[in-house]
Design a protein around this motif. Structure first.
Motif, short mmCIF file in Angstrom:
data_model
loop_
_atom_site.label_atom_id
_atom_site.label_comp_id
_atom_site.label_asym_id
_atom_site.label_seq_id
_atom_site.Cartn_x
_atom_site.Cartn_y
_atom_site.Cartn_z
N LYS A 119 3.99 2.16 -11.44
CA LYS A 119 2.83 2.84 -11.99
C LYS A 119 2.29 2.05 -13.19
O LYS A 119 3.06 1.54 -14.00
N CYS A 175 7.39 3.49 5.53
CA CYS A 175 6.10 2.82 5.68
C CYS A 175 5.88 2.48 7.15
O CYS A 175 6.74 1.90 7.80
N HIS A 185 -6.57 -7.56 -0.86
CA HIS A 185 -6.55 -6.93 0.46
C HIS A 185 -7.06 -7.92 1.48
O HIS A 185 -8.19 -8.40 1.40
N GLU A 191 0.83 -1.21 0.00
CA GLU A 191 0.00 0.00 0.00
C GLU A 191 0.87 1.26 0.00
O GLU A 191 0.56 2.24 -0.68
N PHE A 192 1.95 1.21 0.76
CA PHE A 192 2.84 2.37 0.82
C PHE A 192 3.50 2.64 -0.53
O PHE A 192 3.57 3.78 -0.99
N LYS A 193 3.95 1.58 -1.16
CA LYS A 193 4.59 1.73 -2.48
C LYS A 193 3.59 2.26 -3.50
O LYS A 193 3.91 3.11 -4.33
N ARG A 194 2.36 1.76 -3.43
CA ARG A 194 1.33 2.19 -4.35
C ARG A 194 0.98 3.67 -4.15
O ARG A 194 0.64 4.38 -5.10
N SER A 195 1.08 4.16 -2.90
CA SER A 195 0.73 5.56 -2.62
C SER A 195 1.75 6.54 -3.16
O SER A 195 1.48 7.72 -3.33
N ASN A 196 2.99 6.05 -3.39
CA ASN A 196 4.06 6.87 -3.98
C ASN A 196 4.35 8.13 -3.16
O ASN A 196 4.53 9.22 -3.70
N VAL A 197 4.40 7.97 -1.82
CA VAL A 197 4.72 9.11 -0.95
C VAL A 197 6.11 8.88 -0.36
O VAL A 197 6.61 7.76 -0.32
N VAL A 226 -8.35 -0.62 5.72
CA VAL A 226 -7.43 0.52 5.72
C VAL A 226 -7.10 0.85 7.18
O VAL A 226 -7.77 0.39 8.11
#
Length: 473
Positions: free
Chosen positions: A145, A63, A176, A53-59, A180
């Motif tokens: 991406k 994590c 999942h 999830e962290f990688k997908r959020s690209n922030v 969340v």
């Protein structure tokens, strides 16, 4: 001195590594018990999904896979069954927040800090996992991406570039197992709630009311101190920082019993410490010596206020109420202590310091050394007297100066109102304006009962978080 509970929360970016650290007998010298509400597979799956999830959020940043509470326990808990204590504290948390936990009960190396590590998940297992399958081929770049066409993930020779991937039609591309993150765990209200909840739970095993823990109240006149964790490289720095904070706290006690209003002390704390520290951090970053300098300047400002503050005259009580007389005598006692401290600080110590400054020359070494020793002894005497003020109040059942002053002011209002009522009644009687069937004078007994109730409430009062403490481990 009032003891405060210590409950600290931290974020975990490697929950499996942290679990191994707190539950390993090989890595913990004094490990008494471990307990878990979910197995290892749960924590592995949790960490994996959090990272995806962290990688997908690209922030940017790290994590956060889970969170950890450190709960310090008073000495009485060392006499209780460790496994039962740990399971009780863990199950109470799980029941309250409906999340999985894993915990361990430790002592530090010197066996001076008995504490629980409680790791908990911010996510909950879904009853039915969500599984998404690709309805067509999906293409992902090196950054993870999703891109539109296959060409965008191939190199010049037509091969898949390193880091890119293709998910074929019908394959699982997202799943999942967990909900969340529950946002309540991020907020300050949650930590404050946990502190209160666990402080109440801890106090169930503390029989002596005077030894019960309190939650530190950040809006009080006092500054929090920090606990020093095992092998902390900043131990000397934190110790010096705590000394400055304790000096401020003792001076705040002195100011309260000298008659300075609490609101004025809070104003000094806010303007001279909190706001100046915040501005300093913005401009220069965190510098411990600069912070201690800010605290010392604020302390000196408070001492100047004490010097200019005239102690209120000793009240003369014309109403025969033993309860108020006890409070009155206690007030006079601490005020006399405050006056003695001010005399030592402003007269005796200043005189010795002036003598030392004037004693110069090659052959004045012995004289200087003698004066330095006198100054050190005087400073110790002053420190002892400052520490004695809260002890005097605690011996009479009041947790600190702030609580006693508030109680004394309220008691004075009750007595003064009684005097006004009695005076008004006497005036009406003398002027013959009272009706023939005159109402009786105000009853002393009812006032006495109100004073007794006020004293009891004040002595039982447990204000929230006086020396909010941080720990570094």
């Amino acid at each position: 001195m009032t003891r405060h509970s210590f409950i600290q929360m931290s974020k975990l970016s490697n929950v499996k590594g942290r679990i191994n650290y707190i539950t390993s007998h090989a890595r913990q010298e004094n490990l008494y018990a471990t307990y878990q509400t979910a197995d290892s597979a749960f924590w592995s799956a949790l960490a994996k999904e959090a990272q995806i999830e962290f990688k997908r959020s690209n922030v940017e940043g790290k994590c956060i896979e889970a969170r950890e509470l450190i709960i310090a326990l008073p000495e009485v808990y060392t006499r209780l069954n460790p496994q039962q204590v740990l399971e009780s504290f863990t199950d109470e948390f799980r029941k309250r927040y409906n999340v999985e936990c894993i915990s361990a009960l430790h002592h530090n190396k010197r066996k001076t800090n008995y504490h629980i590590h409680l790791i908990f998940s911010e996510r909950r297992l879904l009853e039915h996992p969500e599984i998404k399958t690709a309805s067509r081929n999906l293409f992902y770049s090196e950054q993870g991406k999703r891109v539109r066409t296959k060409k965008e993930v191939l190199d010049e020779s037509g091969k898949l570039r390193n880091g890119c991937k293709i998910i074929k039609k019908g394959e699982v591309y997202e799943q999942h197992m967990f909900t969340v993150k529950d946002k309540q765990f991020k907020g300050e209200p949650f930590l404050q709630e946990v502190k209160t909840f666990y402080t109440d739970l801890i106090n169930k095993e503390v029989a002596d009311p005077e030894h019960k823990l309190k939650v530190f109240e950040s809006e009080s006149v006092y500054l929090p101190t920090k606990k020093i964790g095992k092998n902390n490289p900043r131990a000397a720095e934190i110790e010096a920082d705590n000394a400055a904070r304790q000096e401020w706290n003792r001076t705040a006690d002195l100011a309260l019993v000298s008659g300075i209003e609490e609101v004025k002390i809070l104003a000094v704390k806010k303007e001279e410490i909190q706001e100046r520290t915040s501005e300093s951090i913005k401009q220069n970053g965190w510098f411990p010596k600069l912070f201690r300098s800010i605290v010392n300047k604020a302390k000196e400002l408070l001492r100047d206020m004490i010097r200019t503050q005239q102690l209120p005259p000793k009240p003369v009580l014309s109403v025969d109420m033993d309860e108020y007389r006890v409070m009155q005598k206690l007030m006079i006692k601490v005020q006399n202590e405050a006056a003695a401290i001010c005399r030592l600080q402003d007269v005796e110590l200043s005189k010795l310091q002036s003598q030392l400054a004037e004693t110069k020359g090659l052959f004045k070494g012995k004289e200087r050394k003698a004066l330095e020793q006198k100054i050190q002894q005087m400073e110790k005497t002053i420190a002892a007297k400052l520490n004695a003020i809260p002890t005097i109040l605690q011996d009479d059942g009041y947790p600190d100066a702030e609580v006693f002053i508030a109680a004394f002011k309220k008691a004075t209002e009750i007595v003064e109102q009684y005097r006004r009522d009695l005076s008004d009644w006497e005036r009406k009687v003398k002027s013959n304006k009272a009706p023939k069937r005159q109402s009786p004078p105000p009853e002393k007994q009812s006032v006495r009962n109100r004073l007794r109730q006020l004293q009891a409430e004040s002595k039982q009062r447990r204000t929230h978080n006086r020396h909010s403490q941080d720990i570094e481990r």
